[in-house]
Design a protein around this motif. Structure first.
Motif, PDB file in Angstrom:
ATOM      1  N   UNK A  19      36.374  70.343  96.546  1.00 35.95           N
ATOM      2  CA  UNK A  19      37.122  71.364  95.820  1.00 35.95           C
ATOM      3  C   UNK A  19      37.413  72.505  96.769  1.00 35.95           C
ATOM      4  N   UNK A  20      38.686  72.898  96.841  1.00 34.88           N
ATOM      5  CA  UNK A  20      39.105  74.006  97.692  1.00 34.88           C
ATOM      6  C   UNK A  20      40.120  74.853  96.955  1.00 34.88           C
ATOM      7  N   UNK A  21      40.142  76.145  97.273  1.00 36.06           N
ATOM      8  CA  UNK A  21      41.260  76.997  96.901  1.00 36.06           C
ATOM      9  C   UNK A  21      42.339  76.727  97.937  1.00 36.06           C
ATOM     10  N   UNK A  22      43.566  76.528  97.485  1.00 40.60           N
ATOM     11  CA  UNK A  22      44.691  76.244  98.375  1.00 40.60           C
ATOM     12  C   UNK A  22      45.767  77.296  98.139  1.00 40.60           C
ATOM     13  N   UNK A  23      46.210  77.934  99.211  1.00 38.53           N
ATOM     14  CA  UNK A  23      47.237  78.966  99.142  1.00 38.53           C
ATOM     15  C   UNK A  23      48.618  78.345  98.900  1.00 38.53           C
ATOM     16  N   UNK A  24      49.409  79.021  98.068  1.00 36.07           N
ATOM     17  CA  UNK A  24      50.815  78.646  97.863  1.00 36.07           C
ATOM     18  C   UNK A  24      51.667  79.900  98.032  1.00 36.07           C
ATOM     19  N   UNK A  25      52.976  79.731  98.093  1.00 35.31           N
ATOM     20  CA  UNK A  25      53.887  80.859  98.231  1.00 35.31           C
ATOM     21  C   UNK A  25      53.932  81.629  96.911  1.00 35.31           C
ATOM     22  N   UNK A  26      53.569  82.908  96.958  1.00 34.53           N
ATOM     23  CA  UNK A  26      53.455  83.733  95.750  1.00 34.53           C
ATOM     24  C   UNK A  26      54.791  83.885  95.018  1.00 34.53           C
ATOM     25  N   UNK A  27      55.900  83.863  95.730  1.00 39.04           N
ATOM     26  CA  UNK A  27      57.216  84.013  95.108  1.00 39.04           C
ATOM     27  C   UNK A  27      57.734  82.714  94.494  1.00 39.04           C
ATOM     28  N   UNK A  28      57.434  81.593  95.119  1.00 44.30           N
ATOM     29  CA  UNK A  28      57.931  80.306  94.642  1.00 44.30           C
ATOM     30  C   UNK A  28      56.989  79.639  93.637  1.00 44.30           C
ATOM     31  N   UNK A  29      55.701  79.883  93.794  1.00 38.08           N
ATOM     32  CA  UNK A  29      54.671  79.300  92.924  1.00 38.08           C
ATOM     33  C   UNK A  29      53.738  80.428  92.491  1.00 38.08           C
ATOM     34  N   UNK A  30      54.207  81.302  91.585  1.00 41.07           N
ATOM     35  CA  UNK A  30      53.460  82.508  91.248  1.00 41.07           C
ATOM     36  C   UNK A  30      52.220  82.258  90.386  1.00 41.07           C
ATOM     37  N   UNK A  31      51.272  83.214  90.451  1.00 43.62           N
ATOM     38  CA  UNK A  31      50.087  83.128  89.597  1.00 43.62           C
ATOM     39  C   UNK A  31      50.482  82.987  88.127  1.00 43.62           C
ATOM     40  N   UNK A  32      49.623  82.321  87.406  1.00 46.29           N
ATOM     41  CA  UNK A  32      49.754  82.027  85.971  1.00 46.29           C
ATOM     42  C   UNK A  32      50.579  80.774  85.690  1.00 46.29           C
ATOM     43  N   UNK A  33      51.258  80.246  86.682  1.00 43.86           N
ATOM     44  CA  UNK A  33      51.929  78.954  86.483  1.00 43.86           C
ATOM     45  C   UNK A  33      50.917  77.848  86.778  1.00 43.86           C
ATOM     46  N   UNK A  34      51.266  76.640  86.413  1.00 41.33           N
ATOM     47  CA  UNK A  34      50.427  75.487  86.720  1.00 41.33           C
ATOM     48  C   UNK A  34      51.082  74.641  87.799  1.00 41.33           C
ATOM     49  N   UNK A  35      50.249  74.088  88.675  1.00 45.59           N
ATOM     50  CA  UNK A  35      50.716  73.097  89.639  1.00 45.59           C
ATOM     51  C   UNK A  35      50.514  71.729  89.001  1.00 45.59           C
ATOM     52  N   UNK A  36      51.613  71.029  88.772  1.00 47.93           N
ATOM     53  CA  UNK A  36      51.543  69.698  88.175  1.00 47.93           C
ATOM     54  C   UNK A  36      51.484  68.654  89.282  1.00 47.93           C
ATOM     55  N   UNK A  37      50.552  67.718  89.148  1.00 47.32           N
ATOM     56  CA  UNK A  37      50.425  66.637  90.110  1.00 47.32           C
ATOM     57  C   UNK A  37      51.532  65.620  89.823  1.00 47.32           C
ATOM     58  N   UNK A  38      52.476  65.481  90.723  1.00 47.58           N
ATOM     59  CA  UNK A  38      53.620  64.595  90.512  1.00 47.58           C
ATOM     60  C   UNK A  38      53.249  63.115  90.581  1.00 47.58           C
ATOM     61  N   UNK A  39      52.082  62.804  91.157  1.00 48.66           N
ATOM     62  CA  UNK A  39      51.618  61.415  91.189  1.00 48.66           C
ATOM     63  C   UNK A  39      50.840  61.064  89.919  1.00 48.66           C
ATOM     64  N   UNK A  40      50.215  62.063  89.314  1.00 50.94           N
ATOM     65  CA  UNK A  40      49.451  61.900  88.070  1.00 50.94           C
ATOM     66  C   UNK A  40      49.788  63.075  87.170  1.00 50.94           C
ATOM     67  N   UNK A  41      50.924  63.021  86.458  1.00 45.94           N
ATOM     68  CA  UNK A  41      51.418  64.169  85.693  1.00 45.94           C
ATOM     69  C   UNK A  41      50.440  64.734  84.659  1.00 45.94           C
ATOM     70  N   UNK A  42      49.451  63.961  84.264  1.00 44.10           N
ATOM     71  CA  UNK A  42      48.462  64.466  83.312  1.00 44.10           C
ATOM     72  C   UNK A  42      47.482  65.446  83.959  1.00 44.10           C
ATOM     73  N   UNK A  43      47.485  65.538  85.275  1.00 42.00           N
ATOM     74  CA  UNK A  43      46.581  66.439  86.000  1.00 42.00           C
ATOM     75  C   UNK A  43      47.343  67.656  86.502  1.00 42.00           C
ATOM     76  N   UNK A  44      46.812  68.830  86.218  1.00 42.80           N
ATOM     77  CA  UNK A  44      47.418  70.052  86.757  1.00 42.80           C
ATOM     78  C   UNK A  44      46.326  71.076  87.018  1.00 42.80           C
ATOM     79  N   UNK A  45      46.643  72.046  87.868  1.00 41.26           N
ATOM     80  CA  UNK A  45      45.711  73.109  88.236  1.00 41.26           C
ATOM     81  C   UNK A  45      46.443  74.444  88.119  1.00 41.26           C
TER      82      UNK A  45
END
Length: 118
Positions: free
Chosen positions: A65-91
């Motif tokens: 388990x790791x915290x992974x940085x994303x671009x704050x403007x393109x992937x802002x806080x409060x959104x979910x990252x959806x796993x495109x290989x397993x759409x039922x999984x998101x973070x």
């Protein structure tokens, strides 16, 4: 497997044409760094226009388990990252130590491809 990855790649232009940026990771959410050994967690983004696709790889033989940085403007806080290989999984993306990051858990030798929802 490979067929699922190829299908996602065909649907997402950023995976074919986007610029690549390695992403910093952190175990504790405080100390962020780029991976430093071959038995770790690798993360990078492919960015095209306003789309960010995050690719993560656990290159360890144990779950991690790791915290992974994303671009704050393109992937802002409060959104979910959806796993495109397993759409039922998101973070969830959160504000972590003044950056946008998501706490992601992967199984041994697992790869995941994420895109912010919405």
């Amino acid at each position: 497997g490979i067929k699922a990855i190829a299908k996602v790649r065909a649907k997402e232009p950023a995976l074919r044409y986007g610029r690549q940026y390695f992403r910093e990771i952190s175990r504790d959410g405080k100390n962020f760094y780029f991976p430093q050994d071959g038995n770790s967690f690798l993360a990078y983004s492919r960015i095209l226009d306003t789309d960010e696709i995050l690719i993560t790889l656990n290159i360890s033989l144990r779950p991690q388990t790791f915290f992974v940085t994303v671009d704050k403007n393109l992937s802002p806080p409060e959104k979910n990252l959806k796993n495109l290989l397993h759409p039922e999984k998101s973070f969830k993306i959160s504000e972590v130590n003044k950056r946008a990051a998501s706490k992601i858990t992967l199984s041994p030798l697992e790869m995941a491809i994420f895109k912010a929802e919405g």
